[in-house]
Design a protein around this motif. Structure first.
Motif, PDB file in Angstrom:
ATOM      1  N   GLN A  41     -27.676   7.162  14.499  1.00 44.98           N
ATOM      2  CA  GLN A  41     -27.869   7.234  15.823  1.00 44.98           C
ATOM      3  C   GLN A  41     -29.377   7.498  16.059  1.00 44.98           C
ATOM      4  N   ALA A  42     -30.277   6.982  15.227  1.00 44.51           N
ATOM      5  CA  ALA A  42     -31.515   7.244  15.224  1.00 44.51           C
ATOM      6  C   ALA A  42     -32.184   6.270  16.322  1.00 44.51           C
ATOM      7  N   GLY A  43     -31.363   5.326  16.830  1.00 45.36           N
ATOM      8  CA  GLY A  43     -31.919   4.639  18.059  1.00 45.36           C
ATOM      9  C   GLY A  43     -30.746   3.658  18.185  1.00 45.36           C
ATOM     10  N   THR A  63     -27.781   0.705  13.004  1.00 44.91           N
ATOM     11  CA  THR A  63     -27.192  -0.115  11.951  1.00 44.91           C
ATOM     12  C   THR A  63     -26.486  -1.574  12.607  1.00 44.91           C
ATOM     13  N   GLY A  64     -26.251  -1.800  14.007  1.00 47.08           N
ATOM     14  CA  GLY A  64     -25.826  -2.825  14.369  1.00 47.08           C
ATOM     15  C   GLY A  64     -24.371  -2.784  14.493  1.00 47.08           C
ATOM     16  N   HIS A 164     -23.846 -13.170  11.943  1.00 42.88           N
ATOM     17  CA  HIS A 164     -22.600 -12.998  11.608  1.00 42.88           C
ATOM     18  C   HIS A 164     -21.890 -14.090  11.597  1.00 42.88           C
ATOM     19  N   GLY A 165     -22.379 -15.442  11.477  1.00 42.34           N
ATOM     20  CA  GLY A 165     -21.498 -16.587  11.719  1.00 42.34           C
ATOM     21  C   GLY A 165     -21.838 -17.473  10.489  1.00 42.34           C
ATOM     22  N   LEU A 339     -32.120  -5.203  17.455  1.00 45.94           N
ATOM     23  CA  LEU A 339     -32.049  -4.376  16.350  1.00 45.94           C
ATOM     24  C   LEU A 339     -33.294  -4.728  15.447  1.00 45.94           C
ATOM     25  N   GLN A 340     -33.823  -5.828  15.438  1.00 47.47           N
ATOM     26  CA  GLN A 340     -35.027  -5.998  14.543  1.00 47.47           C
ATOM     27  C   GLN A 340     -36.444  -5.436  15.193  1.00 47.47           C
ATOM     28  N   ALA A 341     -36.398  -5.541  16.379  1.00 46.51           N
ATOM     29  CA  ALA A 341     -37.566  -4.872  17.066  1.00 46.51           C
ATOM     30  C   ALA A 341     -37.355  -3.396  17.177  1.00 46.51           C
TER      31      ALA A 341
END
Length: 354
Positions: A41-43, A63-64, A164-165, A339-341
């Motif tokens: 929950q940090a972001g 965490t995605g 994920h693929g 997520l990366q950003a």
């Protein structure tokens, strides 16, 4: 790094809320050590897939992990109505996740077209009325009110496959989308490849010998796009004499039932897909080509015939498979990019506080 340096860095990360204690080591000799993990929950991030027919969106923790998602019919009467809808969906997702919108760290919006960062607009997005207007990015920014990135939807589908693929662990692969339009996302050396102006993978514009490449439609929408998209499949079906009403989905269903005319249409599509793959394979030599989109998902009718056609057309043999993510690929890619950003921003903030 020395132990005091590590301790100081961890203390800063704990103070900023980026990590949290996850327990202690056990079973070994000597004193136990504290274990840390990323604080989910940090972001928060939001991924949005804007298409001609649907707007698909999801909110995930840092965490995605997907926390909530929404799928709505796209309101494409104008850019204004679509932007308003995007804003409503995004803010609704935050509410579904039980957070305030200002807690969202980053959002990524995927749509058809080529993103031109300097002009703040999306070019070649003919499927979405008004989507190519100048200042579009700024308008979406105003609607969402957070850090956002725009990206081509097929590029994001390639990132979704990488995350994920079927593209997971593959350094060089191509994602070929065949549906309302035709496009390709390229991952080379493990990274998304956009080209000098963001137009890498716009294979819909490949000139085909069997089409009039100087026709205005081919110039505007692309020769391969006109021939191999859903519109092209319907055009072939009409010319061959399949009974209306006609859709690409119906043509493939009829081919499965043994309809000879529908099978002729599918054979034409197979040839065009193989031509596109052969052209890309000769230039980029991908290990894998993933077929996606409403047409590309018909693996039972496409995979073996395309592989056979490739043997006749080219000495190169990339592995060809059908996406396991299907219509979810772009959504997964948009969340992956966000997520990366977000992680980069959050950890830069943590370093600054150290």
């Amino acid at each position: 790094m020395s132990k005091p340096t590590v301790s100081q860095a961890l203390a800063a990360l704990l103070l900023s809320g980026l990590v949290r204690e996850a327990g202690r080591t056990s079973g070994g000799k000597g004193p136990t050590a504290v274990l840390y993990e990323l604080n989910p929950q940090a972001g928060w991030v939001v991924g949005i897939d804007v298409g001609r027919d649907w707007v698909r969106a999801a909110i995930a923790d840092v965490t995605g992990q997907f926390v909530a998602r929404r799928d709505e019919r796209a309101q494409v009467k104008s850019a204004k109505t679509l932007i308003t809808q995007i804003g409503a969906i995004a803010h609704g997702l935050a509410a579904d996740a039980g957070i305030k919108w200002n807690q969202v760290t980053f959002a990524t919006v995927g749509s058809p077209g080529v993103f031109e960062a300097e002009r703040g607009q999306v070019a070649l997005a003919y499927a979405l009325p008004g989507w190519g207007r100048q200042g579009l990015v700024e308008l979406v920014q105003q609607e969402l009110g957070t850090n956002i990135a725009f990206e081509n939807d097929v590029n994001l589908a390639a990132l979704g496959e990488q995350w994920h693929g079927l593209g997971k662990g593959v350094d060089d692969f191509a994602y070929l989308h065949l549906g309302t339009g035709v496009g390709m996302g390229l991952v080379l050396n493990g990274e998304l490849y956009r080209g000098s102006a963001g137009a890498a993978g716009e294979v819909g514009y490949l000139p085909l010998a069997e089409t009039d490449v100087r026709d205005p439609l081919s110039r505007r929408r692309g020769a391969l796009d006109a021939a191999a998209s859903a519109r092209g499949v319907v055009s072939d079906a009409r010319r061959i004499g399949l009974a209306p009403p006609l859709t690409a989905k119906k043509v493939f269903e009829e081919a499965r039932r043994g309809n000879r005319k529908a099978q002729r249409v599918v054979a034409l599509e197979v040839h065009r897909i193989a031509l596109a793959i052969a052209a890309v394979a000769a230039v980029l030599d991908p290990e894998l080509v993933i077929l996606g989109g409403g047409i590309g998902s018909n693996g039972d009718l496409l995979l073996e015939p395309v592989a056979k056609e490739m043997k006749a057309l080219s000495p190169f043999r990339p592995r060809i498979e059908v996406s396991v993510l299907r219509q979810e690929a772009t959504l997964y890619g948009s969340v992956s990019m966000a997520l990366q950003a977000a992680q980069d921003q959050l950890f830069a903030r943590g370093e600054a506080s150290a």
